[in-house]
Design a protein around this motif. Sequence first.
Motif, PDB file in Angstrom:
ATOM      1  N   ARG A 156       0.817  -1.206   0.000  1.00 10.08           N
ATOM      2  CA  ARG A 156       0.000   0.000   0.000  1.00 10.08           C
ATOM      3  C   ARG A 156       0.856   1.264   0.000  1.00 10.08           C
ATOM      4  NH1 ARG A 156      -4.237  -1.158   4.807  1.00 10.08           N
ATOM      5  NH2 ARG A 156      -2.409  -2.179   5.703  1.00 10.08           N
ATOM      6  N   SER A 157       2.029   1.198   0.647  1.00  8.84           N
ATOM      7  CA  SER A 157       2.903   2.369   0.699  1.00  8.84           C
ATOM      8  C   SER A 157       4.317   1.926   1.047  1.00  8.84           C
ATOM      9  CB  SER A 157       2.406   3.391   1.723  1.00  8.84           C
ATOM     10  OG  SER A 157       2.437   2.836   3.030  1.00  8.84           O
ATOM     11  N   CYS A 158       5.254   2.833   0.855  1.00 11.33           N
ATOM     12  CA  CYS A 158       6.658   2.550   1.169  1.00 11.33           C
ATOM     13  C   CYS A 158       7.361   3.867   1.473  1.00 11.33           C
ATOM     14  CB  CYS A 158       7.328   1.847  -0.013  1.00 11.33           C
ATOM     15  SG  CYS A 158       9.082   1.487   0.241  1.00 11.33           S
ATOM     16  N   ARG A 159       8.137   3.883   2.551  1.00 11.34           N
ATOM     17  CA  ARG A 159       8.922   5.070   2.910  1.00 11.34           C
ATOM     18  C   ARG A 159      10.337   4.621   3.256  1.00 11.34           C
ATOM     19  NH1 ARG A 159       9.099   5.326   8.591  1.00 11.34           N
ATOM     20  NH2 ARG A 159       7.687   3.818   9.580  1.00 11.34           N
ATOM     21  N   PHE A 160      11.253   5.593   3.303  1.00  8.87           N
ATOM     22  CA  PHE A 160      12.647   5.254   3.587  1.00  8.87           C
ATOM     23  C   PHE A 160      13.107   5.984   4.834  1.00  8.87           C
ATOM     24  CE2 PHE A 160      17.280   5.470   3.096  1.00  8.87           C
ATOM     25  CZ  PHE A 160      17.561   4.143   2.814  1.00  8.87           C
ATOM     26  N   GLU A 161      13.830   5.260   5.683  1.00 14.16           N
ATOM     27  CA  GLU A 161      14.429   5.834   6.884  1.00 14.16           C
ATOM     28  C   GLU A 161      15.942   5.773   6.755  1.00 14.16           C
ATOM     29  OE1 GLU A 161      12.946   3.660  10.223  1.00 14.16           O
ATOM     30  OE2 GLU A 161      10.971   4.628  10.172  1.00 14.16           O
ATOM     31  N   TYR A 162      16.596   6.916   6.937  1.00 12.87           N
ATOM     32  CA  TYR A 162      18.049   6.981   6.814  1.00 12.87           C
ATOM     33  C   TYR A 162      18.727   6.552   8.114  1.00 12.87           C
ATOM     34  CZ  TYR A 162      17.322   9.680   2.548  1.00 12.87           C
ATOM     35  OH  TYR A 162      16.939  10.082   1.300  1.00 12.87           O
ATOM     36  N   GLY A 163      19.527   5.513   8.041  1.00 16.01           N
ATOM     37  CA  GLY A 163      20.406   5.141   9.134  1.00 16.01           C
ATOM     38  C   GLY A 163      19.737   4.847  10.454  1.00 16.01           C
ATOM     39  N   SER A 164      18.508   4.363  10.444  1.00 14.07           N
ATOM     40  CA  SER A 164      17.832   4.089  11.709  1.00 14.07           C
ATOM     41  C   SER A 164      17.464   2.621  11.818  1.00 14.07           C
ATOM     42  CB  SER A 164      16.561   4.946  11.831  1.00 14.07           C
ATOM     43  OG  SER A 164      15.664   4.633  10.794  1.00 14.07           O
ATOM     44  N   LEU A 165      17.550   2.096  13.024  1.00 12.63           N
ATOM     45  CA  LEU A 165      17.136   0.716  13.297  1.00 12.63           C
ATOM     46  C   LEU A 165      16.309   0.730  14.576  1.00 12.63           C
ATOM     47  CD1 LEU A 165      20.128  -1.671  12.471  1.00 12.63           C
ATOM     48  CD2 LEU A 165      17.824  -1.737  11.532  1.00 12.63           C
ATOM     49  N   LEU A 166      15.089   1.238  14.459  1.00 10.12           N
ATOM     50  CA  LEU A 166      14.222   1.381  15.611  1.00 10.12           C
ATOM     51  C   LEU A 166      13.226   0.228  15.647  1.00 10.12           C
ATOM     52  CD1 LEU A 166      13.496   5.212  15.306  1.00 10.12           C
ATOM     53  CD2 LEU A 166      15.252   4.086  16.679  1.00 10.12           C
ATOM     54  N   GLY A 167      13.095  -0.412  16.817  1.00 12.56           N
ATOM     55  CA  GLY A 167      12.138  -1.486  16.971  1.00 12.56           C
ATOM     56  C   GLY A 167      12.586  -2.764  16.283  1.00 12.56           C
ATOM     57  N   HIS A 168      11.689  -3.734  16.259  1.00  6.56           N
ATOM     58  CA  HIS A 168      11.974  -5.025  15.634  1.00  6.56           C
ATOM     59  C   HIS A 168      10.811  -5.456  14.735  1.00  6.56           C
ATOM     60  CE1 HIS A 168      15.468  -5.528  18.259  1.00  6.56           C
ATOM     61  NE2 HIS A 168      14.701  -5.096  19.255  1.00  6.56           N
ATOM     62  N   PRO A 169      10.591  -4.717  13.640  1.00 10.61           N
ATOM     63  CA  PRO A 169       9.490  -5.078  12.738  1.00 10.61           C
ATOM     64  C   PRO A 169       9.847  -6.330  11.929  1.00 10.61           C
ATOM     65  CG  PRO A 169      10.783  -3.320  11.772  1.00 10.61           C
ATOM     66  CD  PRO A 169      11.346  -3.555  13.162  1.00 10.61           C
ATOM     67  N   PRO A 170       8.864  -6.972  11.315  1.00  9.57           N
ATOM     68  CA  PRO A 170       9.176  -8.079  10.394  1.00  9.57           C
ATOM     69  C   PRO A 170      10.146  -7.590   9.327  1.00  9.57           C
ATOM     70  CG  PRO A 170       6.814  -7.929  10.782  1.00  9.57           C
ATOM     71  CD  PRO A 170       7.416  -6.707  11.397  1.00  9.57           C
ATOM     72  N   ARG A 171      11.063  -8.455   8.927  1.00  8.39           N
ATOM     73  CA  ARG A 171      12.114  -8.035   8.003  1.00  8.39           C
ATOM     74  C   ARG A 171      12.166  -8.919   6.767  1.00  8.39           C
ATOM     75  NH1 ARG A 171      16.203  -8.840  11.011  1.00  8.39           N
ATOM     76  NH2 ARG A 171      17.461 -10.413   9.965  1.00  8.39           N
ATOM     77  N   LEU A 172      12.266  -8.288   5.618  1.00  6.74           N
ATOM     78  CA  LEU A 172      12.538  -9.004   4.371  1.00  6.74           C
ATOM     79  C   LEU A 172      14.045  -9.199   4.294  1.00  6.74           C
ATOM     80  CD1 LEU A 172      11.904 -10.203   1.627  1.00  6.74           C
ATOM     81  CD2 LEU A 172      11.686  -7.888   0.700  1.00  6.74           C
ATOM     82  N   ASP A 173      14.487 -10.456   4.423  1.00  7.07           N
ATOM     83  CA  ASP A 173      15.911 -10.753   4.514  1.00  7.07           C
ATOM     84  C   ASP A 173      16.538 -10.892   3.133  1.00  7.07           C
ATOM     85  OD1 ASP A 173      18.124 -11.003   6.109  1.00  7.07           O
ATOM     86  OD2 ASP A 173      17.842 -13.120   6.559  1.00  7.07           O
ATOM     87  N   GLN A 174      17.887 -11.018   3.125  1.00  4.63           N
ATOM     88  CA  GLN A 174      18.631 -11.058   1.873  1.00  4.63           C
ATOM     89  C   GLN A 174      18.290 -12.273   1.006  1.00  4.63           C
ATOM     90  OE1 GLN A 174      21.076  -8.609   0.723  1.00  4.63           O
ATOM     91  NE2 GLN A 174      19.811  -7.546   2.211  1.00  4.63           N
ATOM     92  N   ASP A 175      17.827 -13.353   1.611  1.00  2.00           N
ATOM     93  CA  ASP A 175      17.484 -14.542   0.831  1.00  2.00           C
ATOM     94  C   ASP A 175      16.019 -14.555   0.389  1.00  2.00           C
ATOM     95  OD1 ASP A 175      16.206 -14.987   3.219  1.00  2.00           O
ATOM     96  OD2 ASP A 175      17.147 -16.925   3.627  1.00  2.00           O
ATOM     97  N   GLY A 176      15.312 -13.445   0.619  1.00  2.00           N
ATOM     98  CA  GLY A 176      13.923 -13.345   0.191  1.00  2.00           C
ATOM     99  C   GLY A 176      12.925 -13.841   1.220  1.00  2.00           C
ATOM    100  N   SER A 177      13.399 -14.361   2.342  1.00  2.00           N
ATOM    101  CA  SER A 177      12.492 -14.838   3.384  1.00  2.00           C
ATOM    102  C   SER A 177      12.030 -13.669   4.251  1.00  2.00           C
ATOM    103  CB  SER A 177      13.170 -15.898   4.250  1.00  2.00           C
ATOM    104  OG  SER A 177      14.287 -15.344   4.925  1.00  2.00           O
ATOM    105  N   ILE A 178      10.908 -13.871   4.946  1.00  2.00           N
ATOM    106  CA  ILE A 178      10.392 -12.879   5.880  1.00  2.00           C
ATOM    107  C   ILE A 178      10.670 -13.375   7.296  1.00  2.00           C
ATOM    108  CG2 ILE A 178       8.361 -11.629   6.682  1.00  2.00           C
ATOM    109  CD1 ILE A 178       9.100 -10.887   3.861  1.00  2.00           C
ATOM    110  N   LEU A 179      11.399 -12.577   8.060  1.00  2.00           N
ATOM    111  CA  LEU A 179      11.746 -12.950   9.434  1.00  2.00           C
ATOM    112  C   LEU A 179      10.844 -12.189  10.403  1.00  2.00           C
ATOM    113  CD1 LEU A 179      15.653 -12.953   9.272  1.00  2.00           C
ATOM    114  CD2 LEU A 179      14.079 -14.872   8.994  1.00  2.00           C
ATOM    115  N   LEU A 180      10.159 -12.931  11.237  1.00  2.48           N
ATOM    116  CA  LEU A 180       9.308 -12.365  12.276  1.00  2.48           C
ATOM    117  C   LEU A 180       9.935 -12.767  13.602  1.00  2.48           C
ATOM    118  CD1 LEU A 180       6.687 -10.704  12.212  1.00  2.48           C
ATOM    119  CD2 LEU A 180       5.437 -12.810  12.649  1.00  2.48           C
TER     120      LEU A 180
END
Length: 250
Positions: A156-180
């Motif tokens: 639905r939307s996408c934004r970019f954050e410069y140099g921040s790692l706040l919280g622990h949201p689900p992540r799209l990893d380098q191998d294409g998997s989703i890490l929760l």
Amino acid sequence: MPRYLVRGPVPVIVGIAAPLAVCAVLLPWRAHLSNTDVALVLVVAVVAVAVLGSRIAGALSALSAALWFDFFFTVPYQRFTISKSSDVTTAVLLLAVGLVVSQLAVHARRMRVIAVTDAGYLAQIHDTAQLAQSSASPDAVIAHVSEQLIRLLQARSCRFEYGSLLGHPPRLDQDGSILLGRRVWDVDRAGLPDEELELRAFASGRFVGRFMIRPTPGATPSLQARLTAVTLADHAGSALDSAERPNTAR
């Protein structure tokens, strides 16, 4: 091609009915056609069903072709009985060839779809790489990649954050998997998580920022699409590599 033509009951019904229809057309010329010729025509019908339909439709079409060949073109007629050994061989070969050819036709169709899809992904990667290597500003590259990520991941939307790692949201990893957390999320079965999704951007092994993607409920982007998204994020990271950015989220 509309999905109802390749999924659901329509291809199954067509797969069963098509050989019967072909037999009905050929029946008036039964005395003038060899059973081998009839079998070849039926194989063509099976292939047509497999190309336009599904794997199950192709298999059912091959079975239907063998049954109706037996019923209409082998002695005794109008009975599911075969008295001649040569007709038994022809019927068995019709079934076997129909099954094999139908599966090959389905496989070829899928490979063609994958090739076309891969070409589209490659074009997106190429366009982004060119933009990243040009004199365009990093912000322009980020905006371009954000638009591509929305399309690729059906977001639905996408934004970019410069140099921040706040919280622990689900992540799209380098191998294409989703890490929760520490768990791998099954995208193919459950779709993307409802939470905002993180896609990190790196440059020369250094974290430079992250795309925060808001998924569409129920979206199931393919592994190819997710890997393409990772590659696009890396291109955005390369564009930021030589630029000075504040170490705060925007």
